[in-house]
Design a protein around this motif. Structure first.
Motif, mmCIF file in Angstrom:
data_model
loop_
_atom_site.group_PDB
_atom_site.id
_atom_site.type_symbol
_atom_site.label_atom_id
_atom_site.label_comp_id
_atom_site.label_asym_id
_atom_site.label_seq_id
_atom_site.Cartn_x
_atom_site.Cartn_y
_atom_site.Cartn_z
ATOM 1 N N ARG A 13 27.930 17.820 -40.542
ATOM 2 C CA ARG A 13 28.587 18.087 -41.889
ATOM 3 C C ARG A 13 28.102 17.042 -42.819
ATOM 4 N N THR B 80 32.686 12.669 -42.167
ATOM 5 C CA THR B 80 32.777 13.924 -43.091
ATOM 6 C C THR B 80 33.691 13.177 -44.378
ATOM 7 N N LYS C 122 32.370 22.863 -47.280
ATOM 8 C CA LYS C 122 32.511 23.002 -46.069
ATOM 9 C C LYS C 122 33.222 21.610 -45.375
#
Length: 550
Positions: A400, A432, A390
């Motif tokens: 995330r 992230t 992802k």
């Protein structure tokens, strides 16, 4: 004798003529729900002020846009269904306007496909308090008023004649002025075609039509196998074979600009730096949306020749490798494999329930690694394991990564990134990238822990991301006009000592190759090259490693 009007006759006289309601809705949509269009059009026309016939060009463009909307409304204003269709167009226009004006999203076919194919959790992240409030005020409320307004329609034949007149006037507005302007308009239209991607409701209607035509209702093609002559090199019977494994990590929404291996100031790639990963600094995506980039990168077609329906009906790199004898497995924690893994074993973990890694909003990417040693042990040699992460998918960047990776602060703790400062949005985004680096580090550590396996890891993102530069957020812009942040992607490789020795890989050669141009066009042939696959569809000039093997 006085004859009193019947109540129904009085209501009919008080009712608004259908054409008048259509005109009011047209003015509302043009004036209120197309702010982005007029802003872009103003900038485009301002840049054209020096040309001959500037004012004629301005009038021509406006006539074409107004004629387009009038034609649309004339085609939907029918008794019984007309008001409902008008109300629907208002809501669609309001929603489109919000995301276009707030995030700079352009409703091209790729974005429409992403809307239809995205998973529920990702879709819900886009539904925020701000979006609901705005759409309710400027979309739902006016739509309800349209439904409540009494309307009277003309008798059928008279209505048809008036409708024909309106259609002819609209067609004249769209066609006659451009014909009179000639080449001046043609050049302007060609250079500013993307303005239609922010023209409401045309953008949503056109994008949906083309998506349904190309991807849903188009007659399914017969699957065409390619590379059916693919074979693996013979093994030396006199030498004990070593297991060979390649782990391919397909990233999500990571851009090159925020990688410390690219020269970024923040240390976002500490684990890959320690591992000695080979980073390709000039790598580019095939598209600006997952629905394009993932099928494209695994296809044997280059970006210049890529066609989604054709790619969908042909084998891709995974099929060719599986046919040759490679044990292929796909694990997903993103939006699905876009049919790339349809014919190979695969595992979707987006709805997994793993304590500490998953919650109601989905799973962090470490869910893909929970049983990685066991998964690799089960796979026979040679093996290709694809991990679809992802990564940095927005706008909920803060969701995330685990709390331990909330390193760069203060961040943006909401999906409404337009309400955060640019620095806050970038901080959460950088977290992230840092977490993705950790995922890659864990993959490398797992491969290092099996010295009896010759292993390699490759990572590349599907596309990049805009974080508010030039008031543009997210991704999905037309590739030719998209900012570099949406196209310039990270790409890197790591090899075990056993792999380097067994393949004769020359690392000094790779260090020279890594600064040269690369793209997702290279993935198909590089994957085949990893396993020494012999097939007529393999092109060594597109294999990133072809010139560096012994």
């Amino acid at each position: 004798m006085i004859i009193q009007d019947q109540p129904s006759q009085r209501r009919a006289r008080r009712a608004l003529p259908a054409w008048a309601l259509g005109a009011v809705v047209a003015v509302y949509i043009l004036a209120v729900l197309n702010r982005g269009l007029w802003t872009e059009l103003h900038a485009a026309l301002a840049a054209s002020q020096g040309i001959q016939g500037f004012w004629g060009l301005s009038v021509t463009v406006c006539c074409r846009l107004v004629g387009n909307l009038v034609l649309t409304l004339a085609l939907v204003m029918w008794p019984r269904i007309g008001k409902a269709l008008l109300a629907l167009l208002i809501v669609i226009s309001a929603a489109s306007a919000f995301y276009a004006d707030t995030f700079g999203v352009r409703l091209n076919e790729e974005i429409i496909q992403s809307i239809f194919e995205t998973q529920r959790a990702e879709a819900m992240a886009m539904i925020t308090t701000g979006s609901v409030t705005w759409i309710a005020l400027f979309g739902v409320l006016p739509a309800v008023l349209v439904l409540l307004v009494p309307v009277r329609f003309m008798p059928v034949w008279r209505s048809l004649s008036w409708r024909a007149v309106i259609v002819l006037v609209a067609a004249a507005l769209m066609l006659v002025p451009p014909m009179l302007m000639g080449r001046t308009y043609v050049y302007f239209e060609r250079n500013h075609r993307t303005m239609y991607e922010v023209f409401n409701p045309y953008a949503a209607l056109s994008g949906t039509f083309h998506y349904l035509q190309r991807d849903v209702f188009r007659r399914k093609r017969v699957m065409v196998p390619i590379g059916t002559d693919a074979t693996l090199p013979p093994t030396d019977a006199s030498v004990a074979p070593r297991k060979r494994v390649v782990v391919l990590v397909v990233g999500e929404t990571a851009r090159a600009e925020n990688q410390s291996l690219q020269g970024y100031a923040r240390d976002t790639n500490p684990e890959m730096k320690r591992a000695g990963a080979i980073y390709f600094s000039d790598a580019w995506s095939c598209g600006t949306a997952t629905t394009v980039s993932v099928p494209c990168m695994f296809s044997d077609m280059t970006r210049a020749k890529f066609d989604k329906p054709v790619a969908k009906s042909h084998w891709n790199a995974l099929d060719v490798l599986q046919h040759a004898g490679v044990d292929v497995f796909w694990r997903d924690n993103d939006e699905g494999c876009k049919d790339v893994c349809a014919r190979v074993p695969n595992d979707d973990l987006t709805n997994a329930r793993v304590a500490g890694l998953c919650d109601a909003d989905g799973c962090v990417d470490e869910v893909l690694l929970a049983d990685l040693p066991e998964r690799l042990a089960k796979m026979r040699s040679p093996a290709l394991l694809v991990l679809h992460i992802k990564g940095s998918h927005g706008p909920s960047y803060f969701q995330r990564y685990p709390a331990a990776f909330n390193v760069f602060k203060p961040g943006c703790e909401t999906a409404e990134v337009q309400t955060c400062t640019y620095a806050q949005t970038v901080a959460s985004y950088d977290n992230t990238i840092l977490y993705t680096d950790h995922i890659l580090g864990r993959v490398v550590d797992t491969l290092k822990a099996a010295p009896d396996i010759d292993s390699a890891m490759m990572y590349l993102s599907d596309h990049g991301e805009s974080l508010g530069e030039h008031d543009i957020y997210l991704h999905g812009a037309d590739w030719d006009t998209a900012p570099t942040q949406q196209k310039h992607i990270p790409m890197l490789m790591w090899f075990s000592p056993g792999w380097v020795s067994d393949t004769g890989m020359r690392l000094e050669c790779l260090n020279q190759r890594r600064v040269q141009p690369a793209s997702q066009d290279n993935l198909f042939h590089t994957l085949l090259g990893f396993f020494g696959t012999r097939t007529s569809v393999y092109k060594p000039e597109l294999d990133l490693l072809a010139g560096c093997r012994g």
